[in-house]
Motif scaffolding. Structure first.
Motif, mmCIF file in Angstrom:
data_model
loop_
_atom_site.group_PDB
_atom_site.id
_atom_site.type_symbol
_atom_site.label_atom_id
_atom_site.label_comp_id
_atom_site.label_asym_id
_atom_site.label_seq_id
_atom_site.Cartn_x
_atom_site.Cartn_y
_atom_site.Cartn_z
ATOM 1 N N ARG A 111 0.847 -1.192 0.000
ATOM 2 C CA ARG A 111 0.000 0.000 0.000
ATOM 3 C C ARG A 111 0.885 1.245 0.000
ATOM 4 N NH1 ARG A 111 -2.485 -3.631 3.465
ATOM 5 N NH2 ARG A 111 -1.432 -2.783 5.293
ATOM 6 N N ALA A 112 0.333 2.333 -0.495
ATOM 7 C CA ALA A 112 1.110 3.571 -0.570
ATOM 8 C C ALA A 112 1.561 4.002 0.824
ATOM 9 C CB ALA A 112 0.273 4.670 -1.215
ATOM 10 N N VAL A 113 2.822 4.397 0.925
ATOM 11 C CA VAL A 113 3.373 4.850 2.199
ATOM 12 C C VAL A 113 2.920 6.282 2.468
ATOM 13 C CG1 VAL A 113 5.495 5.432 3.432
ATOM 14 C CG2 VAL A 113 5.370 3.335 2.065
ATOM 15 N N GLU A 114 2.422 6.524 3.662
ATOM 16 C CA GLU A 114 2.033 7.876 4.057
ATOM 17 C C GLU A 114 3.264 8.611 4.576
ATOM 18 O OE1 GLU A 114 -1.034 10.169 7.128
ATOM 19 O OE2 GLU A 114 -1.218 8.015 6.764
ATOM 20 N N ARG A 115 3.650 9.657 3.883
ATOM 21 C CA ARG A 115 4.855 10.393 4.263
ATOM 22 C C ARG A 115 4.644 11.134 5.581
ATOM 23 N NH1 ARG A 115 8.218 11.599 -0.442
ATOM 24 N NH2 ARG A 115 7.310 10.535 -2.240
ATOM 25 N N PRO A 116 5.669 11.157 6.425
ATOM 26 C CA PRO A 116 5.574 11.976 7.638
ATOM 27 C C PRO A 116 5.410 13.452 7.273
ATOM 28 C CG PRO A 116 7.441 10.462 7.750
ATOM 29 C CD PRO A 116 6.930 10.417 6.346
ATOM 30 N N ALA B 57 12.420 13.070 11.743
ATOM 31 C CA ALA B 57 11.433 12.349 10.939
ATOM 32 C C ALA B 57 10.983 13.151 9.727
ATOM 33 C CB ALA B 57 10.228 11.983 11.801
ATOM 34 N N ARG B 58 11.250 14.454 9.720
ATOM 35 C CA ARG B 58 10.889 15.264 8.558
ATOM 36 C C ARG B 58 11.874 15.091 7.409
ATOM 37 N NH1 ARG B 58 8.788 18.874 12.583
ATOM 38 N NH2 ARG B 58 10.795 19.908 12.902
ATOM 39 N N ARG B 59 13.016 14.449 7.683
ATOM 40 C CA ARG B 59 13.981 14.230 6.597
ATOM 41 C C ARG B 59 14.520 12.798 6.547
ATOM 42 N NH1 ARG B 59 19.271 14.335 7.920
ATOM 43 N NH2 ARG B 59 19.820 14.839 10.077
ATOM 44 N N VAL B 60 14.093 11.936 7.477
ATOM 45 C CA VAL B 60 14.522 10.536 7.481
ATOM 46 C C VAL B 60 13.287 9.649 7.535
ATOM 47 C CG1 VAL B 60 15.771 8.734 8.725
ATOM 48 C CG2 VAL B 60 16.723 11.048 8.604
ATOM 49 N N LEU B 61 13.225 8.687 6.634
ATOM 50 C CA LEU B 61 12.100 7.752 6.611
ATOM 51 C C LEU B 61 12.652 6.337 6.553
ATOM 52 C CD1 LEU B 61 9.070 7.408 6.598
ATOM 53 C CD2 LEU B 61 9.087 7.660 4.114
ATOM 54 N N VAL C 287 15.733 6.246 3.955
ATOM 55 C CA VAL C 287 15.797 7.350 2.999
ATOM 56 C C VAL C 287 16.074 8.621 3.797
ATOM 57 C CG1 VAL C 287 14.593 8.612 1.183
ATOM 58 C CG2 VAL C 287 14.104 6.176 1.550
ATOM 59 N N GLU C 288 17.178 9.288 3.488
ATOM 60 C CA GLU C 288 17.564 10.475 4.256
ATOM 61 C C GLU C 288 17.799 11.663 3.331
ATOM 62 O OE1 GLU C 288 20.818 12.001 7.599
ATOM 63 O OE2 GLU C 288 20.846 9.930 6.875
#
Length: 306
Positions: free
Chosen positions: A202-207, A235-239, A302-303
């Protein structure tokens, strides 16, 4: 330069692995009620992941849920539930089926798993978790207590629920450490069929605040326990994500973006790899790795550069 890795083995490898352990069905030493120790430590000759782990990822796909921890990959939780080497057991069943079971370390059997495998093809036909429903919707403490367990049974499409009864019988064999006092009881049994509705990504919901310019690997989900460990600012730049796909597939997705990443660089070995570059003025990197005890699951970070 990335290091090349051999192709995956065929699904029949697990059948060969099992036959090398249990022998032929006609052998009197392996009657239907025999319980043997399963050696799942043997690794496929052309991959880093054990054959059983790969069979479980094929079975569960990207299905997820809150069983041993909140909203994690089902495949990872099944592998974890079978991780105790000393508690691994195998039982030969009619029609060429094999029941494999074990415990999750180090919980003394309160969290455990079992799978039904076709001994001819090596395919997982059904799987089960005994768990405490840890995560959303469980008790205020986060998990149910030791006296109340949930049995979740997962079926391959077309596999008759009645044929999964050995998993129900297995769940009632309460581990010795849970037999004192009132003992463990299965408070609820639930079934799910592993069709596309359950196994598809399912599509990932971005923070909040995470740039939409940075592509996310499409067949992945948020690695919830790892992501929740980040501060709000980070969390705004690392997932942190997870997938049952290989590290090669993840890196290939980013290396084949159109238009291609600017100033792209990448590397890959048997345990980890990365790709980095710039897209529409946003610099970011994607790191992939396998944990030592979970080589069939790829962790992705992902950073976005500061």
């Amino acid at each position: 330069m990335p290091l090349s890795r051999p192709r995956s083995a065929s699904p029949s490898f697990l059948a060969l692995l099992l036959s090398s352990i249990i022998g032929t069905a006609a052998a009197p030493a392996f009657a239907a009620d025999a319980v043997l120790t399963l050696n799942t430590d043997r690794v496929q000759e052309d991959t880093n992941a054990p054959a059983l782990d790969l069979a479980l990822t094929r079975f569960a796909g990207m299905a997820s849920g809150s069983y041993y921890w909140p909203e994690g990959l089902l495949a990872e939780q099944l592998i974890s539930g079978l991780s105790s080497r000393r508690d691994r057991k195998q039982q030969a069943l009619p029609d060429g089926l094999q029941l494999l079971s074990s415990y999750r370390r180090p919980y003394g059997g309160s969290e455990r798993a079992a799978v039904l495998i076709d001994g001819r093809s090596g395919d997982v036909l059904a799987a089960a978790l005994v768990h405490r429903q840890c995560g959303a919707g469980s008790s205020s403490a986060g998990c149910l207590d030791d006296q109340h367990a949930v049995l979740s049974i997962f079926l391959r499409p077309g596999f008759d629920r009645a044929k999964a009864q050995p998993l129900v019988a297995w769940s009632r064999e309460v581990p010795e450490k849970l037999q004192s006092g009132e003992g463990e009881k299965i408070a609820k049994t639930e079934y799910a069929t592993m069709d596309a509705a359950h196994t598809a990504a399912r599509a990932v919901e971005r923070p909040k605040g995470f740039s939409a310019v940075v592509p996310l690997y499409p067949k992945s989900l948020i690695y919830r326990t790892a992501q929740d460990a980040l501060s709000d600012a980070k969390a705004r730049r690392v997932l942190r994500l997870q997938t049952t796909d290989s590290m090669e597939k993840v890196l290939a997705f980013y290396k084949q973006l159109s238009p291609p990443l600017e100033e792209m660089e990448s590397a890959l070995d048997t345990r980890s790899g990365y790709v980095a570059g710039t897209r529409k003025g946003v610099a970011f990197s994607v790191n992939v790795k396998h944990d030592r005890d979970m080589p069939a699951i790829t962790n992705i970070e992902v950073e976005i550069s500061e």
